[in-house]
Every structure is written in C-alpha cells, then in structure tokens.
Design a protein around this motif. Structure first.
Motif, PDB file in Angstrom:
ATOM      1  N   GLY A  70       0.830  -1.191   0.000  1.00  0.00           N
ATOM      2  CA  GLY A  70       0.000   0.000   0.000  1.00  0.00           C
ATOM      3  C   GLY A  70       0.867   1.244   0.000  1.00  0.00           C
ATOM      4  O   GLY A  70       2.087   1.177   0.108  1.00  0.00           O
ATOM      5  N   PRO A  71       0.258   2.409  -0.105  1.00  0.00           N
ATOM      6  CA  PRO A  71       1.035   3.650  -0.108  1.00  0.00           C
ATOM      7  C   PRO A  71       1.507   4.002   1.296  1.00  0.00           C
ATOM      8  O   PRO A  71       0.984   3.483   2.292  1.00  0.00           O
ATOM      9  CB  PRO A  71       0.027   4.685  -0.613  1.00  0.00           C
ATOM     10  N   THR A  72       2.473   4.888   1.382  1.00  0.00           N
ATOM     11  CA  THR A  72       2.884   5.401   2.686  1.00  0.00           C
ATOM     12  C   THR A  72       1.888   6.448   3.149  1.00  0.00           C
ATOM     13  O   THR A  72       1.186   7.073   2.338  1.00  0.00           O
ATOM     14  CB  THR A  72       4.276   6.030   2.616  1.00  0.00           C
ATOM     15  N   GLU A  73       1.835   6.630   4.441  1.00  0.00           N
ATOM     16  CA  GLU A  73       0.965   7.667   4.994  1.00  0.00           C
ATOM     17  C   GLU A  73       1.357   9.041   4.449  1.00  0.00           C
ATOM     18  O   GLU A  73       0.494   9.889   4.171  1.00  0.00           O
ATOM     19  CB  GLU A  73       1.057   7.657   6.530  1.00  0.00           C
ATOM     20  N   LYS A  74       2.649   9.248   4.274  1.00  0.00           N
ATOM     21  CA  LYS A  74       3.141  10.535   3.781  1.00  0.00           C
ATOM     22  C   LYS A  74       2.620  10.826   2.373  1.00  0.00           C
ATOM     23  O   LYS A  74       2.167  11.946   2.093  1.00  0.00           O
ATOM     24  CB  LYS A  74       4.673  10.533   3.796  1.00  0.00           C
TER      25      LYS A  74
END
Length: 947
Positions: free
Chosen positions: A867-871
């Motif tokens: 998944g993507p990073t929170e940033k």
C-alpha cells in the motif's frame, strides 16, 4: 512589443495615434473626463510597485479570489537569446536545476515539501523558459505564516541559491534530453528549416530554448554556472505576489528575502536583439512525411522597432488595431463558413513576433494538403480587398459592439478576477513595459474613446501593414508521393497576381434584428422545490421538463448552462450509427430559424450567448454560457435548437470539406497512428467501432439521416433536465423558463438508453506499434474491467493513481532520468455499466522502454504488497482538498457536479461531503484498491519508431 490574442477583446493593451496637440472630451455617466493624448497611461492603483536598492522590481496586489492563496512569480529577464555558443539550451537547463537542489532545499526536498502542503508538481508548481525570459510559477497557501515564509524562501533560493552540483547536473541531463526528445518530430524539423527565414539575420534563428542534443550531452559544468552567475541577478529580476493577504506582509517578505542579494561587481550588459530588415520576400516551403497538418503563414514585418505603449495616444491606437483585427477576422470566418472553404480556419492580426523589438502584420491558416496556394491566395486577396476598398460601416459598428460587450463583461467581473489571471499583466509589464492601467480606467477610456474612432482611421492601417519588403511566406505540410509540392515560383507569381487584381468590395448584407420570428406559446411552472443545503431550486415545467438552477456570486457577469436527456446514439441501429457518426458534428453548421452561421454571427454582435448541441453515446444535450444581460438570447437559441435547426446541404458540405482537410493526413503522425492502432486493438471488436475518421468516411457521412435522427432525439423536451448556475435574476429567470423551455414540444417518451453487450478487451496483452523515424517511444499500461460500483472505492482508486503518479516522477524521472513526465489516472464508473479503469503512461527513449516498464511495475507491485505510505497519501489528500475548496467557488464546478449527480444517479449532497470523504481515506482503503484492481492483468501498448 504588443502581444495579444486574436479575438481577445478584453483589450489589455489598446492604442491609437492622433495629433498630440488635440484633446478629446468624453462624457461618462458621472463626469466629463478630458484625455490628453500625451499623458502617460496610469498604473493600476491596486498594485503596489517598487524597486529595491539592488535593482529588483516588485509588484504586489491584494486579491481575495481564490481565498487563502497567493500567486508568486520570479521573473528573470533572461532566456536562451543570451546564451553563448557553449551554453545552447542552458537557460532552460537552469530552470530545471532550480528544482534540483538549493541552499535550503536539497535534492527532491523542494517538490516533496510543496506536495506535502497540496501544491502539485506540474499542475501548480511550474516554470517556463523562452527566448528572452524565464518565469517561475509558485502558488502557495496564504493562511499559514509558515507556508508563506517557505514559499518566499523557495523563490529566493531560485534567485541566487541554486547549488548546481556536478552530480545533480549530470543527473538532470537525462530528464532534459527526454524533454528534447519529446519536442522532436515533423513540426520541429520543419521549423528548423523555416526559422532562419522567418527570423532572418537575428539571434532568434539560432537560439531555440531547448538547445541542441550535442550540447546538452556534453556541456561543461562551468558553462551552466556562468549563465546563472551572469543573468540571475537582482537588476534583471522581478518578484510578483498577488493573493489573499495584506500588501504590507508581502512587501516585507520581498524586502527581507531579496533586499540583501547583490549584483555581480561587473555585470554583463543585458543586450536587446534586433530583427534586421530585408528587401527580399523569403519563401519557405517545408514538408515532412510525418506532418499531419498543412499550414500557411504570412508575415509583413515592421521596418522600425516597436515601442511600448506609454501614452493615451498609444493606448487609443491599439483600439484602432483591435477593431481592424476584429473586422478582417469576421470576414475570414465568413469565408471559412461559406461554400468551398479554402481553409479549416484562418486568422489575421497585428502583433509581436519572437523578437521583442519587432511587430508584424501576420496571417495564418490551416488547410488541406492540396489547398495551400488557395489558402494563401485567400489571405492575400482579403488583405488586398481591405487595401482597395476598406471596411464598411455595418461591420465597423458590429466590431465596436463586440469590443464593448467583452470589455463590459471584464469590467463587471473586475472584483472577481482570480489571482493567476492577474499576475500575467505584471510579468509583461516588467519584461516588455506593457501598460497596466486599472480596469476602471480602461473601461472609462474605452467608453470615451471608442465613439471617437472613425472608420477612416481603421482603414488607414492597412497601408502601413502591407509591404513588399520584410515579407515572409511559410508553407508547411505533408510529403507524399502523390502530392505535388508548391514551388517558390508559384508563390511569388501569386503575390504579383494578387497585387494586380481589381477586386470587388466586400458585400455586407443586412440581417434581421431578432432571432425569434414568432414568439412561442408560453408554458408554466407545474411545481418547484428548493434545496437549502445545496442552494438550488428545481422547477418542473408544464411540458415535463426539469430545470435546476443555482444563484451564485462567484462571477458578476456569468451564467453557465447545460442540459441532457438519456438516449443518444445508443438508440440507433448499428448501421444508422455508422452512417451518422461523422455527420452529427455538422448538424449545427446550417444555423437556426432560417439564419445561417454568417447571419447569426452578425446578429449576435454585442451579445455574449453561446449554445452548443451534441448527440453523445448515451444522451443528447445542449450547453452554453451567457451574461445576465443576454440571458434571454441564450434561452431563444436553446428554443430554436430544439424547434428550428436549419437543414442545408451546402452548409454540411462546407463542414465536411473542413473536416477532410483536417483529417486528411492525421495518421501520418506517429502519435495519432499509435492512438488509432491501440484503440482498435482494445475496442476494435465493437460492432460500432469506427476508429479515426478519414476523408472517405466524411464523404460517406449521411447528413440527411443524421438530421432525421436529430429530430427524433430532440422531439421530446419533456425528458430533458436543464441546469443553470451563475448570477441569476430569479424572477426574470422563471419567466424565461416559462416562455422558452416550458413551451418546447413534449411527447412524454421518458426514454432511457441501450447498453451494448460489447466489452473492451481485458486481461494481459501486449501490443507493439512501430511508426515514425524519431527515436521516440511511449508506453501505455491499462488495467480495466467489470466491477461493482462503490463511490468510496472509486475515490480510493483515483487517489491510488495520484499516489502512483508521485512515485513514478520520483522513480522514472528523478532517479532514472529516463522520462520528462509520467503519470497515472483512474476511475470507476456506473454508467452505462459498472467498470473500472487504471491507466499509466509515459514517453521515453526506445532503448529504455523495457527498463522503465520494469521500474513502473515494481512501483505497482509495491502498492499491491504494502500500500502507499501515509506521507504520500497525505500529499494527495492535501492537494484534493485545496483544489476542492477552490472549485467550490466556481460556477463551472457546480454546473458539472449538479448535472453529473443526476446523470449518474448519485446524491448531489455528496458535493458538500467531499472534504469529509477525503479526510476519511486511509492507507488501507488504497491498499485494498491496489490488491483488487492492480492484480487482474493489464494491456501494454508500446509505440516504437520504425526499425
């Protein structure tokens, strides 16, 4: 040098020369104003200008639209024209380097920070380099002191703190070379041949901003650093700040960030480069096997250098020039819309060239591959007709009406102008000393001076425009075995023959004063309801039609309109669809109510009201725009498009001829050919697939059948839904709905649309298409297929594509140096069936295709696995919210959202819940979308050059 667009009648720089000892007294509604021609044009009092002790110029203006945003510009009065022989392309390269490491923002930190506050790289943050200037563009939130401070630190760093390390210079070579590669092609090859004639004897013929491949690959680090040192200096800079913040705050920021920057001890003079005169007529006839279009250009360059407009007399002269352009282009438009049109479009104007110091009288046209001489002859003949006979009172008065209408619109919306539309005036004032009076002054001056301009003044201009020296003619188009190229001798012979012609005067036929020859029988409002949350009112008309409107104050002089009814061409048989698909676009070419397009154009002089009819796959509709003053005209045009659309075989033939000229050689372009072949690969088994239309397809288009089908589609207004958004006078609006919409015919059909059994190709496939001689490739990766529609999932998938776009720029551009740009986009639709799509695309060199596809799929796989990073998600969310808040204050956004909510059968109230939807998005939502949609196989389309 004056630069303005043809048809732009908001008159940013209007002028006229008359005796300097004369005074013109004009009466305005409130006072009598005396204009002295020698007086200087006043600067807009809303802008604060100044010059720091080091020579840096600044422009500051408080502007509340959009809220909480300031537009920053760093303007460098230096471009490729100043490059030394070892610096070809380095003015533009320097622009790139300002994004690749500065004193306060190391490599990638600058873009990373701006993305973290919602500023998108490319869409918001950008820059450009031209012959004479380099301009950096930075919009920044103004409601946060820290963000504002960082914004000014960024443009200060651009001005004098670029690091220019050897390593980063080498890393950026690949990116700039990819941009260079993107620009290669037929147009570029032909331009390289004709530019030395167009800009004969000047440095402009030798300093295209992109530079040369050889120099970009091999230039020494010192060459770039020398350009930065020589030309990025305060006395050649301007800082522009316009936005929703106090002027004193902006001025303090400019002084603190730029006041301490020093000029070099021995600064190089900033030269101005002339465009020399020449007695010859230069003719350039260029062709290319990959050229998709045929064009004609005609230039009469001034003998004397241009000067900026500084006095009232200068400003008045441009009004005269603008009237001239308006009238001659009206004539060319009539020719374009008449029988046997010699060009797809043609226009003429007096204005700037690539050289700052030289203006020219210029004409241009797009034509068929065999029609270049006819198009050139038409342009020359119409110039000669004006020279022999001038313009006439009827067309003169219509041009004045159009100028007044457009200026009035700009004047009424002067307090609703967006900041990004204001800054350009200050950029041109700094670079070219174009005047920047206030809109109030311009409006008053126009009202006072326009009535004093005589037809003789306008007619006199042509004598200074047309000349037999300083003349350039450029023909560009395809090279084919069966196409005989125009010869220079033919062009020169044509010039002589036109000069010898004894032409008839232009015939200006009288036109009716009213669109409606008979007023319709008025209907009524059967019911209505209001939605306090959305601020909308919905009317049910007596004929069954529905009207939804929203009164706004976003613009003072704007009303936008849209309408749809389900059905469209989905209700046609396959045979009827194919017979009419290329004819539908020409349905409105005949005009309405017995008036052809030429007559309508004349009748609409001084009015701003446009209606466009369309028949799509699943619906038919109308759209348009107007002003509160001309709202009734919009309603009349709408009524007539339902009830009195003309049918004229000659008008349709004129449309078809222009389409054939436009389409005739389209597929010789490698890019268009790739699109066509890839579309056929994915959609070709659709029984309705038609591909790119050809000249033969236009010949076979069935106009009669298309017109009969149009009558079927628009026979029942009762199942149409109309939408209006803008500055609406509700009492007047309701009355107009009763008169012009409720009176439309209704059959109570309540039609829907048919959904074909066909579905596009899905799964894992690869299609390689070879076309073109340039070492250019492009890649398109498509995931798509059936799904169950979910609004939340659709938002998550779209956001996932935005995250991937960030990662692809980081990986393919910044790390690999293999692309200039790359991106992804995605959607899930519920009409006509539930379907998802996720597209990835990028251009690159053929040698890098496999490597970059592998790198791309690694990024995709990472999103699937982790998944993507929170940033990265936060970057996307910030950008979406910033765009949304800005969109909420525009009529265009509301019109689209209200219509689409009904069209797609969604809840319109979700418009106001978008920010909550964004804030509720989680990494898990995007990760789930990646696992669901990016693991089902994909279609890879690759465009490579021919081997």
């Amino acid at each position: 040098m004056k630069k303005f667009s043809i048809g732009t009648l908001v008159i940013m720089c209007l002028t006229f020369v008359f005796p300097l000892n004369a005074q013109v007294v004009a009466t305005t509604p409130d006072s009598k104003v005396t204009y002295n021609p020698s007086d200087l044009i006043p600067t807009d009092p809303n802008v604060k200008t100044g010059t720091l002790s080091n020579g840096l110029t600044y422009y500051i203006q408080n502007n509340p639209k959009p809220e909480n945003k300031v537009e920053l510009r760093l303007v460098i009065n230096a471009g490729s024209i100043l490059e030394d022989e070892d610096q070809l392309g380095l003015a533009h390269f320097m622009e790139h380097m300002c994004f690749n490491g500065t004193k306060n923002f190391k490599k990638n930190e600058l873009v990373d920070y701006l993305q973290s506050i919602g500023v998108k790289f490319g869409a918001h943050l950008n820059a450009y380099t031209s012959f004479d200037e380099t301009v950096y563009i930075l919009p920044i939130p103004s409601d946060d002191p820290e963000k504002l401070e960082k914004g000014f630190q960024i443009i200060e760093d651009w001005a004098h703190n670029a690091l220019l390390t050897d390593e980063e210079i080498d890393n950026e070579r690949g990116v700039v070379l990819e941009e260079y590669r993107l620009g290669k092609g037929a147009d570029e090859r032909m331009m390289q041949e004709y530019l030395p004639k167009m800009m004969h004897g000047s440095m402009y013929a030798e300093r295209l901003p992109i530079g040369t491949k050889e120099n970009l690959e091999t230039f020494k680090y010192e060459s770039l650093k020398r350009f930065y040192k020589d030309w990025y200096r305060p006395d050649l800079m301007a800082v522009i700040a316009v936005g929703d913040i106090d002027v004193s705050v902006l001025e303090e920021k400019i002084k603190s960030h730029f006041g301490h920057i020093k000029n070099p001890k021995n600064p190089k003079p900033r030269p101005s480069f002339d465009l020399p005169n020449h007695k010859e007529t230069f003719v350039a006839i260029e062709s290319d096997k990959e050229a998709p279009f045929s064009n004609v250009q005609l230039m009469f360059k001034d003998k004397v250098n241009s000067k900026p407009d500084v006095t009232y007399a200068d400003y008045r002269k441009s009004m005269v020039e603008n009237l001239f352009s308006q009238m001659i282009n009206n004539r060319l438009d009539e020719i374009r819309n008449g029988d046997n049109p010699p060009f797809v479009y043609g226009f003429t104007y007096y204005g700037g060239t690539y050289a700052r110091t030289k203006n020219a009288f210029q004409s241009s046209a797009m034509t068929s591959p065999t029609g270049q001489l006819d198009a050139l002859k038409t342009l020359l003949v119409e110039n000669q007709r004006v020279l022999q006979h001038g313009f006439f009172e009827g067309e003169f008065n219509r041009a004045k009406k159009d100028i007044i209408a457009n200026m009035e619109r700009a004047f009424k919306d002067r307090d609703k102008m967006e900041s990004n539309r204001i800054v350009g005036r200050y950029v041109s004032n700094f670079l070219e000393q174009n005047p920047i009076p206030s809109m109030d002054w311009r409006f008053d001056f126009m009202n006072a001076q326009l009535p004093t301009i005589t037809l003789d003044e306008v007619n006199a201009l042509i004598k200074s425009y047309i000349k037999e020296d300083n003349r350039v003619i450029i023909l560009t188009g395809p090279e084919k075995d069966d196409l005989e190229q125009v010869k220079e001798a033919e062009v020169l012979e044509l010039l002589d023959s036109v000069n010898a012609m004894d032409l008839k005067p232009y015939e200006d036929k009288a036109v009716a004063s009213s669109l409606m020859t008979k007023m319709p029988s008025k209907g009524s409002i059967a019911d209505y309801k209001t939605d306090e949350t959305l601020g909308t009112t919905t009317l049910l008309l007596s004929n069954g039609a529905t009207v939804t409107y929203k009164k706004t104050d976003f613009k003072n002089d704007e009303i936008l309109f849209d309408a749809f009814s389900y059905g469209g061409t989905s209700l046609y048989t396959d045979e009827d669809y194919k017979a009419t698909s290329n004819a539908n676009g020409g349905l409105t070419e005949a005009g309405v109510n017995g008036f052809d397009k030429i007559e309508l154009g004349k009748m609409m002089s001084g009015k701003i009201a446009n209606v466009r009819l369309s028949i799509g796959t699943y619906s038919e509709g109308l759209s348009g725009n107007t002003t509160p003053k001309d709202l009734e005209t919009l309603f009349q045009l709408t009524h007539l498009h339902f009830t009195a659309l003309n049918k004229d075989e000659n008008a349709f033939k004129s449309f078809a001829d222009k389409q054939k000229a436009f389409l005739g050689n389209l597929l010789s372009s490698p890019q268009f050919y790739f699109q066509d072949q890839l579309s056929e690969f994915i959609y070709g088994k659709n029984p309705r697939y038609t591909g790119f239309p050809t000249a033969e397809d236009m010949d076979n288009a069935d106009y009669n059948l298309a017109y009969e089908k149009y009558k079927e589609r628009f026979a029942d207004a009762g199942d149409f839904h109309f939408y209006f958004v803008g500055n609406i006078d509700e009492t007047k609006f309701v009355e107009l709905c009763e008169t012009y919409l409720a009176s439309l015919p209704s059959t109570k059909s309540n039609e829907s649309y048919n959904v074909s059994d066909f579905r596009p190709l899905t799964g894992s496939h690869k299609k390689i298409i070879e076309k073109g001689e340039d070492p250019k490739s492009s890649v398109r990766i498509t995931y798509h297929g059936p799904t169950d529609y979910s609004e939340k999932e659709a938002h998550a998938l779209k956001s996932l594509a935005e995250v991937l776009s960030i990662k692809l720029i980081e990986k393919l551009r910044e790390e690999e140096g293999g692309v200039y740009g790359a991106g992804a986009n995605a959607s899930i639709s519920n009409m006509p069936y539930d379907w998802f799509r996720f597209n990835i695309s990028f251009p690159c060199g053929p040698e890098n295709v496999d490597k970059l596809i592998t790198a791309t799929m690694k990024e995709v796989d990472l999103l699937v696995k982790e998944g993507p990073t929170e940033k990265d998600l936060e970057k996307v969310k910030k950008a979406q919210i910033l765009d949304y808040k800005e969109d909420l204050k525009t009529n265009r956004f509301w019109l689209g959202q209200l219509k689409n909510a009904d069209y797609l059968k969604k809840d319109a109230h979700n418009i106001l819940k978008f920010e909550d939807a964004v804030n509720s998005l989680t990494v898990a939502d995007l990760h789930d979308a990646a696992k669901k949609y990016l693991t089902q196989g994909y279609i890879t389309g690759i465009h490579n050059p021919e081997k």
